[in-house]
Motif scaffolding. Sequence first.
Motif, PDB file in Angstrom:
ATOM      1  N   ASN A 250      -1.192   2.867  -3.110  1.00  0.00           N
ATOM      2  CA  ASN A 250       0.269   2.999  -3.133  1.00  0.00           C
ATOM      3  C   ASN A 250       0.957   2.337  -1.941  1.00  0.00           C
ATOM      4  O   ASN A 250       2.177   2.287  -1.891  1.00  0.00           O
ATOM      5  N   SER A 251       0.200   1.924  -0.947  1.00  0.00           N
ATOM      6  CA  SER A 251       0.779   1.243   0.216  1.00  0.00           C
ATOM      7  C   SER A 251      -0.272   0.314   0.802  1.00  0.00           C
ATOM      8  O   SER A 251      -1.478   0.468   0.534  1.00  0.00           O
ATOM      9  N   GLY A 252       0.221  -0.612   1.638  1.00  0.00           N
ATOM     10  CA  GLY A 252      -0.696  -1.545   2.275  1.00  0.00           C
ATOM     11  C   GLY A 252      -1.678  -0.842   3.205  1.00  0.00           C
ATOM     12  O   GLY A 252      -2.869  -1.162   3.231  1.00  0.00           O
ATOM     13  N   ALA A 253      -1.171   0.122   3.964  1.00  0.00           N
ATOM     14  CA  ALA A 253      -2.051   0.838   4.889  1.00  0.00           C
ATOM     15  C   ALA A 253      -3.174   1.535   4.116  1.00  0.00           C
ATOM     16  O   ALA A 253      -4.340   1.526   4.538  1.00  0.00           O
ATOM     17  N   GLU A 254      -2.822   2.107   2.970  1.00  0.00           N
ATOM     18  CA  GLU A 254      -3.836   2.807   2.168  1.00  0.00           C
ATOM     19  C   GLU A 254      -4.858   1.806   1.601  1.00  0.00           C
ATOM     20  O   GLU A 254      -6.055   2.119   1.482  1.00  0.00           O
ATOM     21  N   ALA A 255      -4.372   0.597   1.280  1.00  0.00           N
ATOM     22  CA  ALA A 255      -5.303  -0.434   0.815  1.00  0.00           C
ATOM     23  C   ALA A 255      -6.262  -0.803   1.951  1.00  0.00           C
ATOM     24  O   ALA A 255      -7.479  -0.928   1.743  1.00  0.00           O
ATOM     25  N   ASN A 256      -5.723  -0.959   3.165  1.00  0.00           N
ATOM     26  CA  ASN A 256      -6.600  -1.309   4.292  1.00  0.00           C
ATOM     27  C   ASN A 256      -7.556  -0.170   4.622  1.00  0.00           C
ATOM     28  O   ASN A 256      -8.708  -0.421   4.992  1.00  0.00           O
ATOM     29  N   GLU A 257      -7.090   1.078   4.508  1.00  0.00           N
ATOM     30  CA  GLU A 257      -8.007   2.220   4.683  1.00  0.00           C
ATOM     31  C   GLU A 257      -9.157   2.094   3.689  1.00  0.00           C
ATOM     32  O   GLU A 257     -10.324   2.321   4.031  1.00  0.00           O
TER      33      GLU A 257
ATOM     34  N   GLY B 176      -3.084  -8.197  15.729  1.00  0.00           N
ATOM     35  CA  GLY B 176      -3.135  -7.910  14.290  1.00  0.00           C
ATOM     36  C   GLY B 176      -2.371  -6.637  13.928  1.00  0.00           C
ATOM     37  O   GLY B 176      -2.209  -5.750  14.774  1.00  0.00           O
ATOM     38  N   PHE B 177      -1.910  -6.570  12.700  1.00  0.00           N
ATOM     39  CA  PHE B 177      -1.228  -5.363  12.219  1.00  0.00           C
ATOM     40  C   PHE B 177      -1.776  -5.019  10.845  1.00  0.00           C
ATOM     41  O   PHE B 177      -1.735  -5.830   9.923  1.00  0.00           O
ATOM     42  N   HIS B 178      -2.277  -3.775  10.716  1.00  0.00           N
ATOM     43  CA  HIS B 178      -2.883  -3.387   9.435  1.00  0.00           C
ATOM     44  C   HIS B 178      -2.307  -2.105   8.855  1.00  0.00           C
ATOM     45  O   HIS B 178      -2.812  -1.609   7.853  1.00  0.00           O
ATOM     46  N   GLY B 179      -1.279  -1.516   9.511  1.00  0.00           N
ATOM     47  CA  GLY B 179      -0.659  -0.334   8.914  1.00  0.00           C
ATOM     48  C   GLY B 179      -0.525   0.803   9.899  1.00  0.00           C
ATOM     49  O   GLY B 179      -0.814   0.655  11.094  1.00  0.00           O
ATOM     50  N   ARG B 180      -0.069   1.959   9.380  1.00  0.00           N
ATOM     51  CA  ARG B 180       0.291   3.080  10.257  1.00  0.00           C
ATOM     52  C   ARG B 180      -0.470   4.365   9.973  1.00  0.00           C
ATOM     53  O   ARG B 180      -0.033   5.444  10.373  1.00  0.00           O
TER      54      ARG B 180
ATOM     55  N   LEU C 236      -9.055  -9.672   9.167  1.00  0.00           N
ATOM     56  CA  LEU C 236      -7.883 -10.315   9.800  1.00  0.00           C
ATOM     57  C   LEU C 236      -6.777 -10.595   8.803  1.00  0.00           C
ATOM     58  O   LEU C 236      -7.010 -10.664   7.593  1.00  0.00           O
ATOM     59  N   GLU C 237      -5.557 -10.735   9.352  1.00  0.00           N
ATOM     60  CA  GLU C 237      -4.443 -11.283   8.577  1.00  0.00           C
ATOM     61  C   GLU C 237      -4.527 -12.800   8.735  1.00  0.00           C
ATOM     62  O   GLU C 237      -4.575 -13.297   9.862  1.00  0.00           O
ATOM     63  N   PRO C 238      -4.481 -13.558   7.657  1.00  0.00           N
ATOM     64  CA  PRO C 238      -4.514 -15.020   7.789  1.00  0.00           C
ATOM     65  C   PRO C 238      -3.317 -15.556   8.581  1.00  0.00           C
ATOM     66  O   PRO C 238      -3.407 -16.581   9.235  1.00  0.00           O
TER      67      PRO C 238
ATOM     68  N   VAL D  26      -9.917 -10.096   4.255  1.00  0.00           N
ATOM     69  CA  VAL D  26      -8.603 -10.676   4.560  1.00  0.00           C
ATOM     70  C   VAL D  26      -7.509  -9.694   4.136  1.00  0.00           C
ATOM     71  O   VAL D  26      -7.500  -9.203   3.013  1.00  0.00           O
ATOM     72  N   ASP D  27      -6.651  -9.396   5.094  1.00  0.00           N
ATOM     73  CA  ASP D  27      -5.486  -8.546   4.830  1.00  0.00           C
ATOM     74  C   ASP D  27      -4.360  -9.483   4.411  1.00  0.00           C
ATOM     75  O   ASP D  27      -3.713 -10.112   5.235  1.00  0.00           O
ATOM     76  N   GLU D  28      -4.175  -9.578   3.093  1.00  0.00           N
ATOM     77  CA  GLU D  28      -3.139 -10.484   2.556  1.00  0.00           C
ATOM     78  C   GLU D  28      -1.941  -9.678   2.059  1.00  0.00           C
ATOM     79  O   GLU D  28      -1.268 -10.060   1.101  1.00  0.00           O
ATOM     80  N   ILE D  29      -1.716  -8.560   2.742  1.00  0.00           N
ATOM     81  CA  ILE D  29      -0.601  -7.695   2.340  1.00  0.00           C
ATOM     82  C   ILE D  29       0.733  -8.429   2.500  1.00  0.00           C
ATOM     83  O   ILE D  29       1.631  -8.273   1.687  1.00  0.00           O
ATOM     84  N   GLN D  30       0.826  -9.259   3.529  1.00  0.00           N
ATOM     85  CA  GLN D  30       2.052 -10.037   3.711  1.00  0.00           C
ATOM     86  C   GLN D  30       1.910 -11.469   3.169  1.00  0.00           C
ATOM     87  O   GLN D  30       2.862 -12.035   2.652  1.00  0.00           O
ATOM     88  N   THR D  31       0.721 -12.043   3.252  1.00  0.00           N
ATOM     89  CA  THR D  31       0.566 -13.459   2.886  1.00  0.00           C
ATOM     90  C   THR D  31       0.255 -13.668   1.409  1.00  0.00           C
ATOM     91  O   THR D  31       0.362 -14.800   0.911  1.00  0.00           O
TER      92      THR D  31
ATOM     93  N   GLY E 190      -0.474  -5.978  -0.931  1.00  0.00           N
ATOM     94  CA  GLY E 190       0.565  -4.939  -0.936  1.00  0.00           C
ATOM     95  C   GLY E 190       1.895  -5.643  -1.086  1.00  0.00           C
ATOM     96  O   GLY E 190       1.974  -6.706  -1.711  1.00  0.00           O
ATOM     97  N   LYS E 191       2.918  -5.112  -0.504  1.00  0.00           N
ATOM     98  CA  LYS E 191       4.237  -5.755  -0.462  1.00  0.00           C
ATOM     99  C   LYS E 191       4.582  -6.476  -1.769  1.00  0.00           C
ATOM    100  O   LYS E 191       4.996  -5.846  -2.728  1.00  0.00           O
ATOM    101  N   GLY E 192       4.421  -7.809  -1.802  1.00  0.00           N
ATOM    102  CA  GLY E 192       4.877  -8.618  -2.933  1.00  0.00           C
ATOM    103  C   GLY E 192       4.313  -8.230  -4.277  1.00  0.00           C
ATOM    104  O   GLY E 192       4.951  -8.446  -5.307  1.00  0.00           O
TER     105      GLY E 192
HETATM  106  C1  LIG Z   1      -0.479  -7.532   7.228  1.00  0.00           C
HETATM  107  C2  LIG Z   1      -0.068  -6.129   6.923  1.00  0.00           C
HETATM  108  N1  LIG Z   1      -1.013  -5.206   6.678  1.00  0.00           N
HETATM  109  C3  LIG Z   1      -0.685  -3.937   6.384  1.00  0.00           C
HETATM  110  C4  LIG Z   1       0.626  -3.515   6.334  1.00  0.00           C
HETATM  111  C5  LIG Z   1       0.953  -2.091   6.010  1.00  0.00           C
HETATM  112  O1  LIG Z   1       1.515  -2.019   4.738  1.00  0.00           O
HETATM  113  P1  LIG Z   1       2.376  -0.738   4.337  1.00  0.00           P
HETATM  114  O2  LIG Z   1       3.587  -0.722   5.221  1.00  0.00           O
HETATM  115  O3  LIG Z   1       2.707  -0.934   2.885  1.00  0.00           O
HETATM  116  O4  LIG Z   1       1.520   0.463   4.563  1.00  0.00           O
HETATM  117  C6  LIG Z   1       1.640  -4.437   6.603  1.00  0.00           C
HETATM  118  C7  LIG Z   1       3.053  -4.013   6.613  1.00  0.00           C
HETATM  119  O5  LIG Z   1       3.912  -4.583   7.249  1.00  0.00           O
HETATM  120  C8  LIG Z   1       1.284  -5.783   6.901  1.00  0.00           C
HETATM  121  O6  LIG Z   1       2.219  -6.706   7.173  1.00  0.00           O
END
Ligand SMILES: Cc1ncc(COP(=O)(O)O)c(C=O)c1O
Length: 398
Positions: free
Chosen positions: A100-107, A133-137, A185-187, A218-223, A247-249
């Motif tokens: 349901n969210s990017g962070a949950e996908a990365n978890e 790097g940023f992978h969620g909260r 990593l995020e690309p 690869v964390d392609e949540i944004q890319t 995620g996101k898009g």
């Molecule tokens: C690269 C990347 N990974 C993970 C996340 C976390 O996604 P979410 O805010 O949907 O939990 C983000 C959100 O900005 C992101 O940019």
Amino acid sequence: MTMAMHPYNALMDITPRPYVVFDRGEGSWLWDDTGKRYLDFIQGWAVNCLGHAPATVADALTAQAKRLLTPSPAYYNDTSLKLAKALITHSCFDQVFFTNSGAEANEGAIKLARKYGALHRNGAYEIITFEGGFHGRTLATMSASGKKAFEPLFEPKVPGFHKALLNDLASVSRLISDKTVAVMLEPIQGEAGVWPATDQFLQQLRELTKAHGLLLIVDEIQTGIGRTGKLFHYEHAGIAPDIMTLGKGIGGGVPLAAVLATSRAACFEHGDQGGTFNGNPLMCAAGLAVLDHVAAPEFLKSTAETGRFLESELQRLSTRHGLGEVRGRGLLLALDLKLPVGAAIVAQAFEQGLLLNSPQPDTLRFMPALNVTREEIGQMIEALDAILIKAGAARLVA
Ligand SMILES: Cc1ncc(COP(=O)(O)O)c(C=O)c1O
């Protein structure tokens, strides 16, 4: 609107927000409840890939809502199966887990890597991630992130994450031990200010991880989902990672995310992973509508062309105002302002009805809808140009 007219205090105060309430959106435009119109180059942080309230997503949600909301994740539903099949058809992966969210996908990706370590690498569980790097909260994704501001928060961190430097292969090699199971990593590091991993670095990482029997995540949540002009960013480098998160898009504005893995990496056993709303058909219907649209070759081609146009317009602006480089790919771009004036520019732009983002004090980030028009880009550049002229004049006076 005055503050008293809205119950702002009913929401937890987790970030400074202007006292403006949005109640309508269409394409690249948002309206607040006084009727003021804003040109949106944030789009929910690279979320609304087809712009605000696209008919294709609204129609898919309406049709699905009338047919089936959720049968429970204990049963299959046709919509999530169709979306999973479409995602694997368009990628190098074999199986999907929806979240349901990017962070949950990365978890999920982190758990999958740890499971892989337990099954195939003598309990190895460490993951090499990257400074910036940023992978969620969530706790684990904050621990995986290399964001300085997270360092003092919510101690103790989840153990097992070591940070290398982006585009520095030796820094990755140095961290590999018999406890390592993956590199993640995020690309393009978005939150850090749009810092791309080079294609060569991604290729070298793929070689290195293969040589050591490690997973490449690869964390392609944004890319992902067309943002950089290809459906997935890893395609630019011509590599095949083991795990990808989206995620996101992918939801086009609704909360949908996913973990995709090759059949070897997709090693969850019963009881390892799940969640009440995971793969619910309502969100997956939006995902199918988005993917149908974005994966079309002519749409991706036009996104790449629009990205090049935005990049050249930003270059022009940079030259005119003596600013720094333009970075990024497709429609995920940054302009280096050379000075820490990002927040001031964002605030002035907001006043004038333009939504911009400054992920770092000296950087502006641009992540418009993938179907943003050249005319809208022109309007944004014109407004930003005027703000920069004013800012330059203010500097001369000061
Ligand atoms: C690269 C990347 N990974 C993970 C996340 C976390 O996604 P979410 O805010 O949907 O939990 C983000 C959100 O900005 C992101 O940019």
